[in-house]
Design a protein around this motif. Structure first.
Motif, short mmCIF file in Angstrom:
data_model
loop_
_atom_site.label_atom_id
_atom_site.label_comp_id
_atom_site.label_asym_id
_atom_site.label_seq_id
_atom_site.Cartn_x
_atom_site.Cartn_y
_atom_site.Cartn_z
N GLY A 104 6.92 -15.81 3.13
CA GLY A 104 5.73 -15.09 2.71
C GLY A 104 5.83 -13.59 2.80
N LYS A 105 6.97 -13.10 3.25
CA LYS A 105 7.11 -11.67 3.52
C LYS A 105 7.15 -10.82 2.25
N TYR A 106 7.65 -11.36 1.17
CA TYR A 106 7.86 -10.55 -0.03
C TYR A 106 6.92 -10.94 -1.18
N ARG A 107 5.79 -11.48 -0.87
CA ARG A 107 4.81 -11.81 -1.92
C ARG A 107 4.06 -10.57 -2.36
N ARG A 108 3.57 -10.63 -3.57
CA ARG A 108 2.82 -9.50 -4.12
C ARG A 108 1.44 -9.45 -3.48
N THR A 109 1.03 -8.25 -3.08
CA THR A 109 -0.30 -8.03 -2.53
C THR A 109 -1.09 -7.15 -3.48
N ARG A 110 -2.37 -6.99 -3.20
CA ARG A 110 -3.21 -6.14 -4.06
C ARG A 110 -2.76 -4.69 -4.05
N ASP A 111 -2.23 -4.24 -2.93
CA ASP A 111 -1.85 -2.84 -2.79
C ASP A 111 -0.51 -2.51 -3.44
N ASP A 112 0.22 -3.50 -3.88
CA ASP A 112 1.55 -3.26 -4.47
C ASP A 112 1.42 -2.71 -5.88
N THR A 113 2.19 -1.68 -6.13
CA THR A 113 2.33 -1.22 -7.50
C THR A 113 3.47 -2.02 -8.13
N ASP A 114 3.66 -1.85 -9.42
CA ASP A 114 4.76 -2.57 -10.08
C ASP A 114 6.10 -2.16 -9.48
N ALA A 115 6.25 -0.87 -9.22
CA ALA A 115 7.52 -0.39 -8.66
C ALA A 115 7.75 -0.93 -7.25
N SER A 116 6.72 -0.93 -6.43
CA SER A 116 6.91 -1.43 -5.06
C SER A 116 7.17 -2.94 -5.06
N PHE A 117 6.56 -3.67 -6.00
CA PHE A 117 6.82 -5.10 -6.07
C PHE A 117 8.24 -5.38 -6.56
#
Length: 97
Positions: free
Chosen positions: A47-60
């Motif tokens: 679960g560590k690398y799932r997309r969160t609301r705060d993630d931008t496309d680049a950070s994801f």
């Protein structure tokens, strides 16, 4: 019976193992340990690398790259645990170079 249990039993009963049995036992122990280690690390990464609301496309994208690197490492550990090394016999006097 796991390889660890067999090794414990062999060491505590005082019954000597043949060299072939000891080699097989150590290979099984290495295989089980590597598989258990890889499974535990994969579970930690789940679960560590799932997309969160705060993630931008680049950070994801960066998260996905890091997850890919981590999983390649986990799979390399699994591959090392599965493979049995083919070492020459220790009494072989030939040069290895």
């Amino acid at each position: 019976m796991s390889a660890y249990d067999r090794a414990h039993h062999a060491l505590t009963t005082g019954q000597p193992l043949t060299p072939a049995d000891a080699t097989r036992l150590l290979a099984d122990l290495r295989r089980e340990t590597g598989t258990q280690l890889a499974d535990a690390v994969e579970k930690q990464l789940d679960g560590k690398y799932r997309r969160t609301r705060d993630d931008t496309d680049a950070s994801f994208r960066k998260k996905r790259v890091r997850y890919g690197i981590a999983m390649r490492t986990v799979n390399a550990v699994r591959a090392l645990a599965r493979n049995t090394p083919n070492f020459p016999h220790q009494r072989d006097r030939r040069s290895s170079t």
